[in-house]
Design a protein around this motif. Structure first.
Motif, PDB file in Angstrom:
ATOM      1  N   ASP A 197       0.824  -1.201   0.000  1.00  0.00           N
ATOM      2  CA  ASP A 197       0.000   0.000   0.000  1.00  0.00           C
ATOM      3  C   ASP A 197       0.865   1.262   0.000  1.00  0.00           C
TER       4      ASP A 197
ATOM      5  N   THR B 202       1.065   3.427   2.110  1.00  0.00           N
ATOM      6  CA  THR B 202       1.543   3.787   3.450  1.00  0.00           C
ATOM      7  C   THR B 202       2.881   3.125   3.784  1.00  0.00           C
TER       8      THR B 202
ATOM      9  N   TRP C 125       5.863   4.373   6.187  1.00  0.00           N
ATOM     10  CA  TRP C 125       5.800   4.277   7.643  1.00  0.00           C
ATOM     11  C   TRP C 125       6.675   3.133   8.165  1.00  0.00           C
TER      12      TRP C 125
ATOM     13  N   ALA D 125       2.313  -1.002   7.846  1.00  0.00           N
ATOM     14  CA  ALA D 125       2.768  -0.091   6.801  1.00  0.00           C
ATOM     15  C   ALA D 125       2.576  -0.685   5.416  1.00  0.00           C
TER      16      ALA D 125
ATOM     17  N   GLY E  56      -1.357  -1.052   4.473  1.00  0.00           N
ATOM     18  CA  GLY E  56      -2.214   0.124   4.428  1.00  0.00           C
ATOM     19  C   GLY E  56      -2.938   0.432   5.719  1.00  0.00           C
TER      20      GLY E  56
ATOM     21  N   ASP F 260      -0.634   4.352  10.535  1.00  0.00           N
ATOM     22  CA  ASP F 260      -0.833   5.791  10.692  1.00  0.00           C
ATOM     23  C   ASP F 260       0.166   6.276  11.733  1.00  0.00           C
TER      24      ASP F 260
ATOM     25  N   THR G  88       2.354   3.693  14.233  1.00  0.00           N
ATOM     26  CA  THR G  88       3.805   3.720  14.019  1.00  0.00           C
ATOM     27  C   THR G  88       4.524   4.197  15.270  1.00  0.00           C
TER      28      THR G  88
END
Length: 251
Positions: free
Chosen positions: A132, A134, A137, A213, A216, A219, A223
């Protein structure tokens, strides 16, 4: 050339020249990814509905990174102390921080290469991992994880006097942790009490942070929790390592 640069260069050359070390650092963990990835190909975890590969790839990556950090610094310290290299370094103006920093940089580089390699293999169509947006992270979590496991390796390397002792202690730490933290089997499919036990292990936070991470679900809050947990372990074992550090086997 500074002492830090010389030590970093020496550590790098020693790492790449040892083919056995290179194999067990990169290829050996990949075997687990391939085996578990093929066994659970196309299957989902009932409790979450997500594919097994979403758990297995980050889990094996976390275990591989932690393993490399622990074994790398533990073997190096043991060998340098046994060969009296640390005693010679102590007679120079080189501070202990330069010795540790050189190994830290090598561990970060190895961890970055492992992450790229593992995710690259898991992305192959035969495994089907989907990364994803994200994924960035995972970077701070990876750094904190390497730091924590490096600290654990420092404690082992400071006390173990032979390669056999390093291997025995490190395996006793890392192998059970891999199963209890969900590296090889999703924690979501484990009993609730075992999920609670995993939260007292550093590998749990590394697994969870990277998994979130990649899938997805990451956040700032999740994290921060993963990094804080790993940082706590890094501080605790770092303090222990400083306390038990030995420049020679006679001290």
């Amino acid at each position: 050339m500074s002492a830090y640069t010389a030590l970093t260069g020496a550590s790098y050359r020693a790492s790449v020249r040892d083919r056995t070390t290179v194999f067990f650092t990169f290829a050996f963990p990949l075997i687990f990814l391939v085996v578990f990835g093929l066994i659970f190909r196309g299957k989902n975890v009932e409790e979450s509905g997500r594919g097994y590969i979403d758990y297995i790839a980050p889990g094996v990556l976390s275990w591989g990174v932690g393993n490399a950090a622990v074994f790398g610094v533990a073997f190096t310290l043991m060998q340098w102390r046994r060969d009296d290299l640390l005693r010679l370094i102590r007679l120079t103006p080189t501070p202990l921080s330069s010795v540790l920093a050189s190994r830290y940089v090598i561990a970060l580089v190895i961890g970055a290469v492992q992450a790229v390699l593992f995710i690259g293999v898991a992305l192959l169509p035969v495994f089907g991992l989907r990364v994803d947006a994200t994924w960035p992270w995972a970077v701070p979590v990876l750094v904190c994880g390497i730091t924590a496991f490096l600290a654990i390796g420092l404690v082992i390397g400071a006390r173990a006097d032979t390669p056999e002792a390093v291997a025995a202690v490190a395996n006793c730490v890392m192998v059970p942790m891999a199963f209890l933290s969900g590296s090889f089997y999703p924690l979501d499919a484990m009993p609730s009490w075992l999920q609670s036990v995993s939260k007292v292990l550093p590998l749990h936070y590394l697994n969870d942070g990277i998994s979130r991470a990649v899938s997805g679900r990451a956040d700032l809050a999740s994290t921060a929790v993963a990094c804080a947990g790993l940082a706590l372990f890094a501080v605790v074992f770092g303090l222990i390592a400083v306390k038990v550090f030995r420049w020679s086997n006679d001290s």
